[in-house]
Scaffold this motif. Structure first.
Motif, PDB file in Angstrom:
ATOM      1  N   GLU A   3      -6.100  51.800  29.624  1.00 44.35           N
ATOM      2  CA  GLU A   3      -6.237  51.968  31.065  1.00 44.35           C
ATOM      3  C   GLU A   3      -6.990  53.238  31.356  1.00 44.35           C
ATOM      4  O   GLU A   3      -6.737  54.276  30.750  1.00 44.35           O
TER       5      GLU A   3
ATOM      6  N   ILE B 145      -4.016  58.080  20.813  1.00 40.62           N
ATOM      7  CA  ILE B 145      -3.293  57.240  21.788  1.00 40.62           C
ATOM      8  C   ILE B 145      -2.810  55.932  21.160  1.00 40.62           C
ATOM      9  O   ILE B 145      -2.282  55.055  21.852  1.00 40.62           O
TER      10      ILE B 145
ATOM     11  N   ASN C  74       1.540  54.258  27.159  1.00 43.31           N
ATOM     12  CA  ASN C  74       2.084  55.448  27.812  1.00 43.31           C
ATOM     13  C   ASN C  74       1.675  56.758  27.162  1.00 43.31           C
ATOM     14  O   ASN C  74       2.285  57.781  27.400  1.00 43.31           O
ATOM     15  N   ARG C  75       0.657  56.697  26.299  1.00 45.44           N
ATOM     16  CA  ARG C  75       0.159  57.947  25.721  1.00 45.44           C
ATOM     17  C   ARG C  75      -1.169  58.277  26.403  1.00 45.44           C
ATOM     18  O   ARG C  75      -2.121  57.518  26.318  1.00 45.44           O
ATOM     19  N   PRO C  76      -1.213  59.398  27.085  1.00 44.72           N
ATOM     20  CA  PRO C  76      -2.427  59.744  27.821  1.00 44.72           C
ATOM     21  C   PRO C  76      -3.400  60.586  26.984  1.00 44.72           C
ATOM     22  O   PRO C  76      -3.002  61.249  26.033  1.00 44.72           O
TER      23      PRO C  76
ATOM     24  N   GLN D   6      -5.182  55.889  29.046  1.00 42.74           N
ATOM     25  CA  GLN D   6      -3.775  55.693  28.711  1.00 42.74           C
ATOM     26  C   GLN D   6      -3.601  54.436  27.902  1.00 42.74           C
ATOM     27  O   GLN D   6      -4.255  53.419  28.140  1.00 42.74           O
ATOM     28  N   HIS D   7      -2.741  54.523  26.914  1.00 40.75           N
ATOM     29  CA  HIS D   7      -2.422  53.355  26.095  1.00 40.75           C
ATOM     30  C   HIS D   7      -1.018  53.555  25.572  1.00 40.75           C
ATOM     31  O   HIS D   7      -0.707  54.627  25.025  1.00 40.75           O
TER      32      HIS D   7
ATOM     33  N   MET E 177      -9.223  59.909  32.505  1.00 38.84           N
ATOM     34  CA  MET E 177      -7.913  59.895  31.878  1.00 38.84           C
ATOM     35  C   MET E 177      -7.723  58.517  31.281  1.00 38.84           C
ATOM     36  O   MET E 177      -8.012  57.504  31.909  1.00 38.84           O
TER      37      MET E 177
END
Ligand SMILES: Nc1ncnc2c1ncn2[C@@H]1O[C@H](COP(=O)(O)OP(=O)(O)OP(=O)(O)O)[C@@H](O)[C@H]1O
Ligand SMILES: [Mg+2]
Lengths: 409, 230
Positions: free
Chosen positions: A160, A151, A103-105, A100-101, A98
């Motif tokens: 992340e 993202i 808050n977009r997964p 994330q950047h 998963m």
């Protein structure tokens, strides 16, 4: 030349006129059908070839996997490195993470590659639109362009990463800290399977993320040009130990390649109807000829002709029309294919759709692949159909009773 | 009687057709002998069966009973391909409606019977030219049939019938479509050439003057052939 062939030619090219009109129209019909078939099959073949090239380019020819972690992959590498057919081999580990950047997964597939060895199998460097393979280290990743866009990450962003392994830790009430990684490059291969939702890391990082303890998931091989991958795979499967299996790209993409072939075959099936219609035209024209020439047919028998020679006479006309139509069709198709890009761009300019063409179809050049097999199948189909079309009128002529034919008004 | 030798023998030939549900007996036992080189004319009302008789002789139609032998060959016993060969080599037919092949020029039309029996070469071309000269069309070799007059067409058809030096010429009202003067010319040619080539001739005609030129005049009446006494 037997008289029936001679007469067949004479009916197509009469002495007093240069050419018969019926002949011209029939040849045109066959020509159009064959032309369209050759063009479409060649372009479909071109797309197919492009895809196949892309698959090989992004996957290598053969993958050795066992369905579980491979610890003794160094032995495998040593073995394949010693094989003359193998140009390069590179170990990899793959999985899903998963990402994330902002808050977009996203849930991309991830591939850990051996940065040293990978270029000998997949030219990752060539696919990079931003960044460089040299910058890829154990704290960075490469993202596909589509993934980066989804993202909102770009070169230099920090993303992340959560791995499935972390879930286990979560169950044990450990604190969940994502791994922060730098985006070291954005790539696009042109092969959709590879471009949609993927990312690339170093093998070491992937081993760490997946807790592989130095193992890999497989080894990718690139063979030297002209080597039959199936033969090599069969050989490998004989000597590989444990549960390790060698799979060619043809095996991996079997379904997909099958669909590609199915589409091509469907196009052939649909377009052969043009030739079929041309064959009907021939059949009708020949039937009219037989009726119109009833007396002549009677006469031919009266001066020693035989019914089966009459059949040959008419069938040969159909065959000859098919033959000429096929030749011309192939010739015109080759010319059209040769100028295919000029034609497409000319057409796009006319309709003002040039930009759309490049933007959405992602090709500025229309591919074409000339397969001898296509040409043979198309030619044979056209010849068989046109000859068969003449069979009905021919048998009608042969069945006529000569006395009645001569008597007819 | 001797069935062998260069001649035509027709023995007790019968033929009936079914027309509109009604059987009609056209030939009721026809006998005919034509010696090699002889000429015979047949007259008879329309529908009396003259064309049918010629067709049976040529093997284009089969008799219900009776026999036809040509040069000792029994026509009705031959296989289809053998019959076709005999027809091509031994019989030359001339029709009222010339039946030339429009796609072929004059010379090619004359050569066609040679092609069909599989003989094609210098001698055949020479012969075609010679025949066309004989019928007065030596300068029209490459004309198309559509450019010829009726008389010219029939002369081409005559040359074609003679191409393979047939033993027998069957002419079915060869002058039926021609005016008196042209007809005379064509008839003259037929007799001259048949004499030159020593071919037998069976000619159907309605013209008593033309019939009178043959060795024997016959009448087909009520399905039977009878001699007309001069
Ligand atoms: N295939 C056929 N079916 C039915 N009847 C036929 C057939 N062929 C011929 N006939 C009949 O046989 C008879 C003889 O015909 P044929 O053509 O031999 O006559 P002909 O003597 O040649 O006449 P004409 O002088 O008009 O040419 C005619 O009554 C004709 O209708
Ligand atoms: Mg008649």
């Amino acid at each position: 030349m037997p008289w029936y062939l001679y007469l067949a030619l004479k009916q197509l090219f009469p002495s007093d006129r240069r050419i018969s009109f019926f002949f011209l129209i029939s040849v045109c019909g066959v020509m159009l059908g064959v032309m369209i078939l050759v063009i479409v099959q060649s372009v479909m073949g071109g797309f197919g070839q492009t895809y196949r090239d892309k698959i090989v380019l992004t996957n290598g020819h053969i993958r050795i996997e066992s369905g579980e972690a491979i610890y003794d992959y160094q032995t495998v590498l040593d073995m394949v490195d010693g094989m003359a057919e193998v140009q390069g081999a590179s170990p990899y580990a793959h999985g899903v993470v998963m990402l994330q950047h902002d808050n977009r997964p996203a849930f991309p597939a991830i591939r850990g590659i051996d940065v040293e060895r990978e270029p000998s199998v997949v030219p990752m460097q060539d696919f990079l639109q931003l960044g460089s393979l040299d910058d890829l280290d154990d704290d960075s990743v490469l993202l596909s362009r589509a993934l980066a866009a989804s993202i909102g990450a770009t070169l230099g962003s920090t993303v992340e990463v959560y791995t499935p392994l972390m879930l286990d830790r979560l169950k044990d009430d450990e604190v969940l800290l994502p791994r922060e990684l730098l985006v070291a490059g954005i790539y696009e291969t042109g092969w959709n399977d590879f471009d949609s939702n993927t990312m690339v890391s170093t093998l070491r990082l992937m081993q760490e993320l997946y807790n592989l303890e130095g193992a890999v998931h497989g080894v990718a091989l690139r063979l030297r040009p002209g080597i039959d991958e199936a033969v090599v795979a069969r050989h490998l499967n004989e000597i590989l130990t444990g549960r390790k299996r060698a799979m060619t790209w043809l095996d991996m993409y079997e379904d997909w390649l099958w669909i590609l072939q199915l589409e091509k075959n469907m196009m052939f099936f649909l377009l052969i109807f043009i030739v079929l219609v041309a064959a009907f035209v021939i059949a009708i024209a020949q039937l009219l000829t037989v009726v119109r020439k009833t007396k002549e047919i009677g006469l031919l028998v009266a001066i020693g002709g035989q019914p089966r020679q009459l059949v040959a006479c008419f069938c040969f006309q159909g065959f000859f029309i098919g033959f000429l139509g096929t030749l011309l069709g192939i010739a015109v198709a080759m010319v059209a294919l040769y100028f295919r890009n000029d034609i497409i761009h000319g057409f796009a300019r006319l309709t003002g759709s040039q930009e759309v063409l490049v933007k959405f179809y992602q090709f500025a050049q229309l591919p074409a692949h000339y397969a001898l097999g296509d040409f043979i199948v198309i030619s044979l189909s056209a010849l068989v159909l046109t000859t068969l079309a003449s069979l009905v009128p021919a048998f009608r002529a042969a069945r006529m009773k000569p006395a009645e034919a001569l008597r007819s008004e | 009687m001797n069935d062998f030798g260069k001649e035509l023998q027709v023995r007790q030939v019968t033929k009936s057709f079914v027309s509109g549900g009604q059987p009609i007996e056209v030939l009721k036992g026809v006998d005919l002998t034509v010696e090699s080189g002889a000429s015979v004319s047949i007259r008879g009302e329309s529908g009396s069966g003259k064309t049918t008789l010629l067709n049976i002789i040529a093997g284009l139609e089969t008799a219900d009973s009776g026999t036809v032998s040509l040069n000792g060959l029994r026509i009705e016993s031959l296989s289809e391909s053998k019959l076709a060969l005999v027809r091509g080599k031994e019989v030359g037919m001339v029709f009222q409606a010339y039946h030339l092949i429009p796609e072929l020029d004059v010379a090619e039309n004359v050569l066609l019977p040679a092609r069909i029996v599989g003989l094609m070469g210098r001698p055949q071309r020479d012969r075609a030219l010679e025949l066309l000269k004989k019928v007065g069309l030596g300068d029209r070799l490459h004309s198309s049939p559509s450019q010829l007059s009726g008389g010219e067409k029939q002369r081409v058809a005559l040359a074609r019938a003679l191409m393979n030096r047939p033993a027998l010429i069957l002419a079915d009202e060869p002058t039926g479509n021609l005016d008196e003067k042209t007809a005379k010319g064509v008839i003259g040619l037929i007799f001259d050439i048949c004499r030159d080539e020593n071919s037998s001739l069976v000619m159907v005609t309605h013209n008593p003057n033309f019939a009178a030129k043959t060795d024997r005049q016959l009448l087909l009446h009520n399905g039977l052939l009878t001699n007309i006494v001069k």
